[in-house]
Design an enzyme around this catalytic site. Structure first.
Site, PDB file in Angstrom:
ATOM      1  CD1 TRP A 136      -9.337  -6.166   7.376  1.00  0.00           C
ATOM      2  CD2 TRP A 136      -7.966  -4.955   9.419  1.00  0.00           C
ATOM      3  NE1 TRP A 136      -7.796  -5.761   6.715  1.00  0.00           N
ATOM      4  CE2 TRP A 136      -7.108  -5.188   7.586  1.00  0.00           C
ATOM      5  CE3 TRP A 136      -7.991  -4.380   9.595  1.00  0.00           C
ATOM      6  CZ2 TRP A 136      -6.293  -3.756   7.349  1.00  0.00           C
ATOM      7  CZ3 TRP A 136      -6.878  -3.836  10.204  1.00  0.00           C
ATOM      8  CH2 TRP A 136      -5.869  -3.162   8.540  1.00  0.00           C
TER       9      TRP A 136
ATOM     10  NE  ARG B  40      -9.897  -4.426   5.839  1.00  0.00           N
ATOM     11  CZ  ARG B  40     -10.019  -3.134   5.357  1.00  0.00           C
ATOM     12  NH1 ARG B  40     -11.149  -2.851   4.879  1.00  0.00           N
ATOM     13  NH2 ARG B  40      -8.646  -3.200   5.474  1.00  0.00           N
TER      14      ARG B  40
ATOM     15  CG  HIS C  30      -4.101   0.481   7.446  1.00  0.00           C
ATOM     16  ND1 HIS C  30      -5.300   0.476   6.959  1.00  0.00           N
ATOM     17  CD2 HIS C  30      -4.432  -0.657   6.450  1.00  0.00           C
ATOM     18  CE1 HIS C  30      -5.782   0.558   5.786  1.00  0.00           C
ATOM     19  NE2 HIS C  30      -5.401  -0.680   6.045  1.00  0.00           N
TER      20      HIS C  30
ATOM     21  CD  GLU D 182      -5.224  -1.576  -4.274  1.00  0.00           C
ATOM     22  OE1 GLU D 182      -5.693  -2.884  -3.551  1.00  0.00           O
ATOM     23  OE2 GLU D 182      -5.654  -1.129  -3.233  1.00  0.00           O
TER      24      GLU D 182
ATOM     25  CB  SER E 218       3.327  -4.542   4.056  1.00  0.00           C
ATOM     26  OG  SER E 218       3.358  -4.231   3.288  1.00  0.00           O
TER      27      SER E 218
ATOM     28  CG  ASN F 245      -2.222  -0.991   1.058  1.00  0.00           C
ATOM     29  OD1 ASN F 245      -2.609  -0.954  -0.066  1.00  0.00           O
ATOM     30  ND2 ASN F 245      -2.831  -1.342   2.457  1.00  0.00           N
TER      31      ASN F 245
ATOM     32  CG  ASP G 121      -8.272  -8.380  -3.357  1.00  0.00           C
ATOM     33  OD1 ASP G 121      -7.120  -8.311  -2.719  1.00  0.00           O
ATOM     34  OD2 ASP G 121      -9.591  -7.912  -2.489  1.00  0.00           O
TER      35      ASP G 121
HETATM   36  O1  SFD Z   1      -5.339  -4.057   2.183  1.00  0.00           O
HETATM   37  C1  SFD Z   1       4.859  -9.962  19.516  1.00  0.00           C
HETATM   38  N1  SFD Z   1      -2.061  -4.163   6.004  1.00  0.00           N
HETATM   39  C2  SFD Z   1      -2.045  -4.014   5.218  1.00  0.00           C
HETATM   40  N2  SFD Z   1      -0.563  -3.146   4.359  1.00  0.00           N
HETATM   41  C3  SFD Z   1       0.241  -3.153   2.844  1.00  0.00           C
HETATM   42  O2  SFD Z   1       0.929  -3.036   2.303  1.00  0.00           O
HETATM   43  N3  SFD Z   1      -1.144  -3.882   1.827  1.00  0.00           N
HETATM   44  C4  SFD Z   1      -2.476  -4.484   2.409  1.00  0.00           C
HETATM   45  O3  SFD Z   1      -3.198  -4.903   1.184  1.00  0.00           O
HETATM   46  C5  SFD Z   1      -2.519  -4.094   3.981  1.00  0.00           C
HETATM   47  N4  SFD Z   1      -3.560  -5.139   3.844  1.00  0.00           N
HETATM   48  C6  SFD Z   1      -3.910  -5.457   5.256  1.00  0.00           C
HETATM   49  C7  SFD Z   1      -2.859  -5.160   6.227  1.00  0.00           C
HETATM   50  C8  SFD Z   1      -3.072  -6.011   7.072  1.00  0.00           C
HETATM   51  C9  SFD Z   1      -4.131  -7.282   7.756  1.00  0.00           C
HETATM   52  C10 SFD Z   1      -4.391  -7.453   9.262  1.00  0.00           C
HETATM   53  C11 SFD Z   1      -4.302  -7.111   6.768  1.00  0.00           C
HETATM   54  C12 SFD Z   1      -4.650  -6.939   5.515  1.00  0.00           C
HETATM   55  C13 SFD Z   1      -6.033  -8.376   7.018  1.00  0.00           C
HETATM   56  C14 SFD Z   1      -1.303  -3.585   7.350  1.00  0.00           C
HETATM   57  C15 SFD Z   1       0.346  -4.221   7.362  1.00  0.00           C
HETATM   58  O4  SFD Z   1       0.192  -5.518   7.154  1.00  0.00           O
HETATM   59  C16 SFD Z   1       1.028  -3.500   8.463  1.00  0.00           C
HETATM   60  O5  SFD Z   1       0.853  -2.095   8.121  1.00  0.00           O
HETATM   61  C17 SFD Z   1       2.371  -4.297   9.177  1.00  0.00           C
HETATM   62  O6  SFD Z   1       2.120  -5.559   8.550  1.00  0.00           O
HETATM   63  C18 SFD Z   1       2.928  -3.857  10.003  1.00  0.00           C
HETATM   64  O7  SFD Z   1       3.818  -4.267  10.434  1.00  0.00           O
HETATM   65  P1  SFD Z   1       3.981  -4.694  12.726  1.00  0.00           P
HETATM   66  O8  SFD Z   1       5.435  -4.926  12.108  1.00  0.00           O
HETATM   67  O9  SFD Z   1       3.979  -3.121  13.067  1.00  0.00           O
HETATM   68  O10 SFD Z   1       3.270  -5.539  12.772  1.00  0.00           O
HETATM   69  P2  SFD Z   1       3.038  -6.781  12.638  1.00  0.00           P
HETATM   70  O11 SFD Z   1       3.749  -7.341  10.851  1.00  0.00           O
HETATM   71  O12 SFD Z   1       1.931  -7.265  13.003  1.00  0.00           O
HETATM   72  O13 SFD Z   1       3.871  -8.341  13.196  1.00  0.00           O
HETATM   73  C19 SFD Z   1       3.879  -7.725  14.862  1.00  0.00           C
HETATM   74  C20 SFD Z   1       4.837  -9.018  14.858  1.00  0.00           C
HETATM   75  O14 SFD Z   1       5.069  -8.805  16.659  1.00  0.00           O
HETATM   76  C21 SFD Z   1       5.310 -10.159  17.505  1.00  0.00           C
HETATM   77  N5  SFD Z   1       4.011 -10.490  18.860  1.00  0.00           N
HETATM   78  N6  SFD Z   1       6.149 -11.153  19.359  1.00  0.00           N
HETATM   79  C22 SFD Z   1       6.996 -11.212  21.082  1.00  0.00           C
HETATM   80  N7  SFD Z   1       5.986 -11.422  21.981  1.00  0.00           N
HETATM   81  C23 SFD Z   1       4.461 -10.783  21.754  1.00  0.00           C
HETATM   82  N8  SFD Z   1       3.802 -10.310  22.805  1.00  0.00           N
HETATM   83  C24 SFD Z   1       3.814 -10.071  20.420  1.00  0.00           C
HETATM   84  N9  SFD Z   1       3.097  -9.310  20.206  1.00  0.00           N
HETATM   85  C25 SFD Z   1       3.442  -9.872  19.020  1.00  0.00           C
HETATM   86  C26 SFD Z   1       3.950 -10.935  16.164  1.00  0.00           C
HETATM   87  O15 SFD Z   1       4.262 -12.197  16.198  1.00  0.00           O
HETATM   88  C27 SFD Z   1       4.873  -9.963  15.112  1.00  0.00           C
HETATM   89  O16 SFD Z   1       5.892 -10.506  14.813  1.00  0.00           O
HETATM   90  S1  SFD Z   1      -5.031  -3.927   3.885  1.00  0.00           S
HETATM   91  O17 SFD Z   1      -6.399  -4.582   4.633  1.00  0.00           O
HETATM   92  O18 SFD Z   1      -5.322  -2.938   4.213  1.00  0.00           O
HETATM   93  P1  AMP Z   2      -8.067  -1.350   2.625  1.00  0.00           P
HETATM   94  O1  AMP Z   2      -8.021  -2.539   1.154  1.00  0.00           O
HETATM   95  O2  AMP Z   2      -9.197  -0.387   2.732  1.00  0.00           O
HETATM   96  O3  AMP Z   2      -6.960  -1.499   3.753  1.00  0.00           O
HETATM   97  O4  AMP Z   2      -7.072  -0.358   1.430  1.00  0.00           O
HETATM   98  C1  AMP Z   2      -6.351  -0.116   1.031  1.00  0.00           C
HETATM   99  C2  AMP Z   2      -5.232   0.578   0.894  1.00  0.00           C
HETATM  100  O5  AMP Z   2      -6.862   1.722  -0.455  1.00  0.00           O
HETATM  101  C3  AMP Z   2      -5.298   1.681   1.638  1.00  0.00           C
HETATM  102  O6  AMP Z   2      -3.968   2.565   1.207  1.00  0.00           O
HETATM  103  C4  AMP Z   2      -6.504   2.931   1.453  1.00  0.00           C
HETATM  104  O7  AMP Z   2      -6.608   3.873   2.434  1.00  0.00           O
HETATM  105  C5  AMP Z   2      -7.144   3.316   0.466  1.00  0.00           C
HETATM  106  N1  AMP Z   2      -7.917   2.904  -0.100  1.00  0.00           N
HETATM  107  C6  AMP Z   2      -9.723   2.358   0.322  1.00  0.00           C
HETATM  108  N2  AMP Z   2     -10.087   2.404  -0.034  1.00  0.00           N
HETATM  109  C7  AMP Z   2      -9.920   3.477  -0.581  1.00  0.00           C
HETATM  110  C8  AMP Z   2     -11.307   4.784  -1.438  1.00  0.00           C
HETATM  111  N3  AMP Z   2     -12.637   4.483  -1.447  1.00  0.00           N
HETATM  112  N4  AMP Z   2     -10.487   5.741  -1.978  1.00  0.00           N
HETATM  113  C9  AMP Z   2      -8.994   5.994  -1.851  1.00  0.00           C
HETATM  114  N5  AMP Z   2      -8.456   5.319  -1.115  1.00  0.00           N
HETATM  115  C10 AMP Z   2      -8.927   4.349  -0.330  1.00  0.00           C
END
Ligand code: SFD
Ligand code: AMP
Length: 642
Positions: free
Chosen positions: A219, A250, A390, A126, A441, A62, A353
């Site tokens: 989620w 979602r 996020h 995207e 990510s 993203n 997706d």
């Molecule tokens: O579409 C312990 N995210 C998305 N990012 C993208 O770039 N593209 C996407 O398509 C994304 N989508 C998405 C995303 C997240 C989720 C949940 C879904 C879909 C379903 C966001 C990214 O994933 C997010 O920004 C990053 O992963 C953040 O990285 P970080 O490192 O802050 O968190 P992590 O990756 O979740 O890792 C956490 C780690 O900590 C561990 N942990 N270890 C030891 N002791 C404890 N007590 C602990 N508690 C946690 C975990 O095991 C893990 O290793 S979309 O929806 O937007």
């Molecule tokens: P999401 O799957 O909702 O986590 O969105 C993935 C990425 O697309 C994130 O960067 C969001 O901010 C962006 N996004 C999702 N929906 C929209 C929308 N309707 N308009 C603009 N950006 C969006």
């Protein structure tokens, strides 16, 4: 109760977590460790290959700025993030991530991540900032690079399945962490010169929409339970934006993300009467100016327009996946074969997706006979999550990078080491650091790299192992394992081990926490609405819950982990409630609405709302910090990105 042996590990840099930020940190730290003869230790509660939010994979990256092609500038991204967060963002932190993030995406590709390419070999976007990936194995690829960097070079070690409970301190300096194995009878004491927290955000603090047979489905991944927030709070670090929860809209019930549907397929929403709230409720955006004028419309305002429809009795809201797919394919209608091929391609992209990222959504589609090209699917705002990487913003208040400061920002935003919290030697990245939203990510990975490089410099300049008081370690050990002891001592007092007058099981504790948050702190069943009295009542009830947290009982090591997850959630909840109470306005109506302060107050509340827990006095302090710009500000139109 079994005996738990102490395992003491001494290291230079301790990386807590094994997710995106931690893996970025490992790669970077390994490079500097090799040059300087230092040691790096990474600790994850799970197996790094499939841990964290990216466990199932993702279908897009993203954040990709595209500096090489001059597609966008760093300032463009900063403007986008600031507007999306209704003006509340640390520009220095966002700019630092934005200027380096492309290099991280190029590394992902080099390590084997398939990024979609067009016929000219360019990344398929995207949206403006998002690139499409075949990302089922995204985390495995990123983890492999981290593992190779640490292990193949002999500079580090990785501990998996160790649940980190809390910090170790040497006065005002972080000295490491304590935790326990979820498999073996071992208590771990990690002593380090610098500690980097990257344990993600928090889920299940609020009651989820899924209950009964769907419980556990959300989620955000159920295994991120607020450990970052707990760790930094208990170390005494200042926290920021604890009120800025994230509510993602979602696909209903299986929480499939919507980004690809809105941006790639250009789908529209339709309410019960076929209306589109994005068009019909446009006038509402005026109330939230200037941010209501931004393009794209901020995520929380998009949410809010849909919520207004639902509150008006116009639900359910459908995403018309069918219309979107048919519209794209219609461009090929003159050639039957080409049309058929395009339909097949779109169908495959639609399913991929979710198969790449949220498999349960594909399963729900399959089990309810949904073919997205024929039928739309319901969408709904999810329960609140804490995910600073996020479209939320919660996390620790960290120092920015020196070269990004102006004379005005330097005294406020810089204290020596990029991404160091206000506690010496304690660094944060990803969801663990706040006010730098939309890193996702890729941005979390690069922020891990930035934080690790900075931590390595800190180590070289403070090259002694902090002192750890052995008596403190003993006390922590007793406290950590107490739930096992309580259970063992009292388990025969009742016939059902889940119901006992002497202890409280973590599952019941979690239900109580979620009920309080849902009803008083603006959860799903209160339509994300709260007020001062509700928040004060929430604090009162959280106080009783904290009292009962010393009575948690665990029948196994697995349940012991559940106990500590819920204590971590409780602290995240308290920081959230206190900060919503402190900020006397409504700024993100689609995340939460303060009914007693229903408007935005730019004059008083165009600030960061920070909080801090003092471990010595056990008191909370609320702090306002100024929002300052690092780029020159132009007219409103320029500011809002055109
Ligand atoms: O579409 C312990 N995210 C998305 N990012 C993208 O770039 N593209 C996407 O398509 C994304 N989508 C998405 C995303 C997240 C989720 C949940 C879904 C879909 C379903 C966001 C990214 O994933 C997010 O920004 C990053 O992963 C953040 O990285 P970080 O490192 O802050 O968190 P992590 O990756 O979740 O890792 C956490 C780690 O900590 C561990 N942990 N270890 C030891 N002791 C404890 N007590 C602990 N508690 C946690 C975990 O095991 C893990 O290793 S979309 O929806 O937007
Ligand atoms: P999401 O799957 O909702 O986590 O969105 C993935 C990425 O697309 C994130 O960067 C969001 O901010 C962006 N996004 C999702 N929906 C929209 C929308 N309707 N308009 C603009 N950006 C969006």
């Amino acid at each position: 109760m079994p005996t738990f042996d102490n395992v003491v590990v001494e290291t230079d840099l301790l990386i807590l977590g094994g997710g995106m930020a931690a893996c970025g940190a490992a790669v970077e730290a390994a490079y500097w460790a090799r040059q300087n003869g230092l040691k790096v230790t990474m600790v994850d509660r799970a197996a790094v290959d499939r841990s964290g939010a990216v466990a199932m994979g993702l279908s897009a990256i993203n954040l990709y700025v595209g500096l090489k092609d001059a597609a966008n500038s760093v300032q463009d991204y900063v403007d986008y993030v600031r507007n999306d967060l209704m003006g509340v963002t640390r520009e220095d932190l966002v700019a630092n991530i934005a200027r380096h993030v492309d290099s991280t995406v190029h590394l992902f590709e080099k390590w084997g991540l398939p990024i979609w390419k067009d016929e000219n070999g360019r990344y398929v976007h995207e949206g403006r900032w998002q690139v499409m990936i075949h990302g089922e194995s995204y985390k495995v690829i990123v983890a492999e690079a981290a593992r190779n960097a640490l292990l193949a070079n002999g500079v580090g070690e990785i501990f998996e399945r160790i649940f980190i409970v809390g910090p170790l301190m040497d006065g005002d300096r972080c000295a490491g962490a304590v935790g326990f194995s979820v498999r073996d009878n071992k208590f771990y004491v990690f002593k380090a010169k610098a500690t980097l927290v990257a344990m993600g955000g928090a889920v299940h603090v609020f009651k989820p929409r899924s209950s009964g047979e769907g419980m556990g489905r959300a989620w955000y991944p159920p295994w991120n339970a607020g450990s970052s927030a707990y760790f930094t709070l208990r170390a005494g670090a200042e926290m920021t934006c604890q009120e800025v929860r994230f509510i993602p809209v979602r696909f209903k019930d299986a929480y499939g993300p919507v980004g690809a549907w809105f941006l790639l397929f250009k789908s529209r929403v339709a309410n019960a009467t076929g209306g589109n709230y994005m068009a019909e409720r446009k006038a509402e955006l005026e109330k939230w100016a200037p941010y209501g004028h931004a393009k794209p419309i901020p995520a929380n305002l998009r949410n809010y327009l849909g919520m207004l429809d639902v509150m008006d009795g116009k639900g359910p809201i459908f995403l018309r996946t069918d219309k979107a797919i048919q519209k794209i394919a219609a461009q090929y209608k003159d050639d039957e074969k080409a049309h058929e091929n395009k339909m097949r391609e779109l169908e495959s992209e639609a399913w991929e997706d979710f198969l790449d990222m949220t498999i349960s959504q594909a399963m729900l589609w399959a089990s309810t006979n949904v073919q997205p090209e024929e039928k739309g699917s319901e969408i709904a705002p999810a329960e609140p999550y804490f995910i600073g990487s996020h479209s939320g913003a919660s996390g620790a208040w960290v120092s920015g990078e020196e070269d990004l400061q102006t004379d005005e920002t330097r005294p406020e935003y810089f204290w020596g080491y990029a991404n160091m919290s206000t506690v010496k030697g304690l660094f944060c990245a990803g969801d663990a650091s706040g006010a730098s939203s939309h890193k996702f990510s890729s941005g979390s990975h690069v922020e891990g790299r930035i934080a690790a490089k900075s931590a390595m410099r800190f180590i070289l300049e403070h090259n002694s192992l902090p002192q750890v008081d052995a008596a403190v370690v003993d006390t922590l050990k007793t406290e950590i394992f107490k739930p096992l002891e309580l259970f063992e001592e009292h388990k025969n007092a009742s016939t059902d081990p889940d119901v006992n007058p002497n202890y409280l099981k973590p599952r019941m504790f979690m239900f109580r926490l979620q009920k309080i948050m849902d009803e008083y702190a603006g959860g799903v069943s209160s339509q994300f609405t709260t007020n001062e009295m509700q928040l004060k009542r929430a604090l009162e009830l959280l106080d009783f819950l904290r009292e009962d947290s010393t009575k948690l009982g665990a029948a196994s090591q697995h349940e012991l982990m559940r106990c500590w997850e819920n204590v971590h959630r409780l602290w995240q909840a308290e920081a959230h409630v206190r900060t919503m109470l402190f900020r006397e306005e409504t700024r993100w109506p689609g995340y939460y609405f303060r009914a007693d302060r229903p408007a935005m107050d730019e004059e008083k509340w165009h600030v960061f709302a920070n909080c801090k827990y003092d471990p010595k006095t056990a008191e909370w302090q609320m702090i306002k910090r100024p929002i300052l710009h690092i780029f020159p500000q132009g007219e409103e139109e320029e500011l809002l990105g055109g």
